[in-house]
Write an enzyme that holds these catalytic residues in place. Structure first.
Site, PDB file in Angstrom:
ATOM      1  N   ASP A  87       0.841  -1.190   0.000  1.00 54.37           N
ATOM      2  CA  ASP A  87       0.000   0.000   0.000  1.00 54.37           C
ATOM      3  C   ASP A  87       0.876   1.241   0.000  1.00 54.37           C
ATOM      4  O   ASP A  87       2.085   1.188   0.255  1.00 54.37           O
ATOM      5  CB  ASP A  87      -0.954  -0.012   1.190  1.00 54.37           C
ATOM      6  CG  ASP A  87      -0.221  -0.140   2.518  1.00 54.37           C
ATOM      7  OD1 ASP A  87       0.478   0.820   2.888  1.00 54.37           O
ATOM      8  OD2 ASP A  87      -0.333  -1.190   3.185  1.00 54.37           O
ATOM      9  N   GLU A  95      21.982 -21.350 -18.953  1.00 53.25           N
ATOM     10  CA  GLU A  95      21.066 -20.501 -18.180  1.00 53.25           C
ATOM     11  C   GLU A  95      21.828 -19.361 -17.509  1.00 53.25           C
ATOM     12  O   GLU A  95      21.355 -18.223 -17.456  1.00 53.25           O
ATOM     13  CB  GLU A  95      20.337 -21.338 -17.128  1.00 53.25           C
ATOM     14  CG  GLU A  95      19.240 -22.207 -17.719  1.00 53.25           C
ATOM     15  CD  GLU A  95      18.568 -23.071 -16.669  1.00 53.25           C
ATOM     16  OE1 GLU A  95      17.335 -23.163 -16.678  1.00 53.25           O
ATOM     17  OE2 GLU A  95      19.283 -23.677 -15.834  1.00 53.25           O
TER      18      GLU A  95
END
Ligand code: DGJ
Length: 723
Positions: free
Chosen positions: A529, A609
């Protein structure tokens, strides 16, 4: 920006106008909020009609067309004639539950007001503050409505100060931060809802008669609903239509409610949830609500979101992280959970540093007797069985990366030294055994003594080695909220005092460790928030690290919150939350829709990777400003079930843009598609990934052919650079 003329208050921003008027009975009416207009007194729009069962104030005498129940109110009252959602409810010592507010005065100042102990937007002379004083003369209560106006960002902030001027005690039963009536009616209500691991999913429905609300009574803003909502015209989309975004800068119980009344004119209220809320004001005392903020966009969601993002980045997130680069981090949680020792962490660090990672974050499990989630919380001292020699011995093994640690200060396990010494510090009500969540109890952070003890213990850890980052976690909802330090008739203050205590602790950390990067977290995005962002410039967005689920979570989050606030990591596959396999390339592209980092044991990856990771980190660093501070466009919605989800960042000078695109579940024989890019300069010519020469207007209106996708969950990044 703000014009005040005999009780008429007009707030102009770059694209919008907001207006209020104190009428003949000194009731403050809301007369307009929408696209910028030249001005004038818009109260001529208000229609006065005699509505049965809508009472008239005493001083309206025989005028049956004047009712608080039908007029658009700036800050609604209760018990005196307005039956819609109240903004303020007072309980006086005579037992009455009424509030009747009339205009008394105003003050206009340069700059932005601040709210003591609460998060608030900040800034200098680019702001103006209007304070309107309303008064309940019978109760002798003053209500100051504070308005901060940031013209360039179309931002209007609001907060309310309620002061007891009487010689008696007054109790607040409800105090909203914002009330907004929409006389034009016919609106949709958009909320962002979900659960743990699927936070902030976009939901839209027409406003219907009655009250519809979202909120939280869990003590945190919650995974389940977010203190950000939108009201918009039914035709509103990314580029068209009128929309109003409203956000509350608060991390505890909240309520966003919309009521469509008998006149089909919706009212929005936003503020602290009235459940188990009350606040006692002794004579002379005052209460300040959390701040709310509004942005109206006459041209759809994109403009609204971009204005929020800019305002958050420049006027809510504080130095040094307002402009400073955040490090690319490696976190050990999904790799090890509680099961690690110094050598395991050092091995992860050895693999991460050469790939360009800059910060090593040691997650949960480094303290007390913390080998599972059954024990250890509250014991903030290093577990030397796992980390012999403490943090001092570990830090030099991190290959020169900065060092960050995880903490969860608001919690205690019953199996801990802290609980054994202070069982009464955890929330529990008399004669009841408290509910457990993740086998832990919640400390009463409304108490200064509890906070001081935890803070001192944390300081001892933070002072041992240079810690540049702290992840502040919070892993359960509150129950049994009762504080031993308050009398029975003030227990309604505990939820809010808890949040104030949390803010106090985080502010102390900021003051004592300037430069410390705080990342908020609550089991992922359970406390995502705007209040938290004032203290923690980034928040772990979700415990769900699956790149495909994250598309929906990050999409919803982006309506209000900037990319630079959205904690996002590449994790291992099969994904720990849903078992999905997604390529390293796509996982990286999605994590670049946030703060970008890794959360895996890189020793378990292949050389190929690792080469992809090396390139991703280098690409992210090279385009950091564009990715983190560029204007954000949602090009498609992951909710549309289309072949791909795409988003874009554009540099403020429009010379650069990055389009990221991820395919969903593919179907054979998809039609050919072109992607129309947004926000470019029509007069410039761009290279795309270093090739070609495309005029900006062509890219925006005709577009680029998309590569035919092959296989689910593939991704593409297109980098546009003006020649
Ligand atoms: C919940 C957080 O969201 C995770 O990232 C991790 O830190 C765990 N808590 C640790 O307990």
């Amino acid at each position: 920006m703000i014009l005040c003329d005999k009780g008429l208050f007009t707030l102009h921003t770059k694209h919008t106008t907001y207006q209020m008027k104190a009428d003949r009975h000194k009731v403050l009416l809301h007369t307009y909020y929408g696209p910028r207009i030249s001005g004038g007194d818009l109260s001529y729009l208000i229609q006065y009609t005699d509505r049965s069962f809508s009472p008239c104030p005493n001083e309206a005498e025989a005028d049956r067309t004047y009712s608080l129940d039908t007029l658009p109110q700036e800050f609604s009252t209760c018990g005196v004639g307005d039956y819609r959602l109240p903004s303020l409810e007072l309980e006086l010592d005579d037992g009455s539950h009424l509030a009747d507010l009339r205009y008394a005065d105003f003050r206009l100042e340069k700059g932005k007001y601040a709210l003591e102990g609460l998060p608030a937007f900040f800034g200098g002379s680019e702001w103006e503050t209007l304070t309107i004083l309303l008064r309940d003369t019978a109760a002798e209560v003053d209500v100051e409505l504070l308005y901060g106006v940031l013209e360039e960002r179309d931002l209007i902030t609001r907060a309310v100060r309620i002061c007891n001027r009487s010689s008696r005690t007054v109790k607040l039963c409800q105090a909203a931060s914002l009330c907004l009536d929409f006389p034009q009616g016919n609106l949709d209500f958009i909320t962002f809802d979900g659960a743990h691991a699927k936070e902030r999913c976009f939901h839209r429905s027409p406003v219907r008669p009655g009250v519809e609300s979202v909120g939280s009574v869990r003590g945190t803003s919650s995974h389940h609903h977010n203190p950000f909502v939108i009201l918009c015209t039914p035709d509103a989309d990314e580029d068209h239509g009128l929309c109003f975004g409203a956000v509350l800068l608060y991390s505890g119980n909240f309520q966003a409610a919309v009521e469509q009344n008998q006149l089909e004119t919706p009212r929005l209220t936003l503020g602290i949830h009235p459940y188990h809320f009350s606040w006692t004001l002794a004579p002379g005392e005052s209460f300040t609500t959390p701040e709310a903020a509004l942005i109206c966009s006459p041209d759809g969601f994109t403009q609204m979101s971009q204005q929020f993002h800019r305002a958050f980045r420049d006027h809510l997130i504080r130095d040094p992280y307002a402009g400073k680069r955040r490090p690319v981090l490696i976190n050990n949680w999904e790799a090890t959970e509680f099961h690690f020792d110094a050598s395991k962490l050092a091995a992860i660090a050895r693999a991460a540093a050469p790939l360009g990672m800059e910060l090593f974050v040691m997650d949960d499990g480094w303290f007390g007797k913390r080998d599972s989630d059954f024990s250890g919380l509250g014991d903030w001292f290093v577990n030397e069985d796992k980390l012999p020699g403490g943090l001092e011995a570990l830090a030099p093994q991190l290959e020169g990366m900065d060092f960050g640690i995880w903490i969860e200060p608001e919690m205690v396990n019953e199996d801990s030294e802290l609980y054994r010494a202070h069982p009464d510090w955890a929330f529990q009500a008399p004669r009841r055994a408290p509910a457990r969540g993740r086998m832990q109890l919640v400390l009463d952070f409304s108490r200064q003594d509890v906070r001081d003890h935890i803070y001192q213990a944390l300081r001892k850890v933070l002072d041992r080695v240079k810690v540049t980052y702290v992840k502040w976690d919070m892993n359960r909802s509150l129950t049994d909220v009762w504080s031993a330090t308050l009398p029975a008739d003030r227990q309604g203050e505990v939820f809010h005092r808890y949040v104030l205590g949390l803010y106090d602790m985080q502010e102390r950390l900021r003051q004592d460790y300037p430069g410390l990067l705080l990342e908020g977290c609550s089991g992922g995005g359970g406390r995502f928030d705007a209040g938290m962002l004032y203290y923690a410039p980034q928040i772990w967005c979700s415990d769900n690290t699956d790149a495909i689920d994250r598309l929906r979570i990050q999409y919803g989050t982006s309506f209000c919150y900037p990319i630079s606030a959205v904690g996002a990591h590449v994790s291992a596959v099969p994904n720990a939350q849903n078992g999905r396999m997604v390529s390293m390339e796509t996982r990286g592209v999605v994590a670049m829709g946030g703060t970008f980092g890794y959360e895996m044991d890189l020793n378990q990856t292949s050389e190929e990777e690792r080469e992809v990771i090396r390139r991703q980190v280098a690409f992210f660093k090279e385009h950091y400003d564009l990715i983190q501070r560029g204007d954000y466009y949602r090009l498609t919605s992951p909710l549309d079930n289309g072949p791909y989800t795409a988003w874009e960042q554009v540099s403020p000078d429009r010379r650069e843009a990055l389009v990221s695109l991820v395919t969903g579940n593919l179907r054979a024989a998809e039609p050919f598609r072109a992607l129309r890019v947004k926000g470019l300069d029509p007069a410039l010519v761009y290279r795309v990934n270093g090739e070609g020469a495309y005029p900006g207007d062509v890219l925006m209106h005709a577009g680029l052919p998309l590569p035919m996708p092959w296989g689910d969950y593939q991704s593409v990044q297109l980098y546009f650079q003006a020649i």
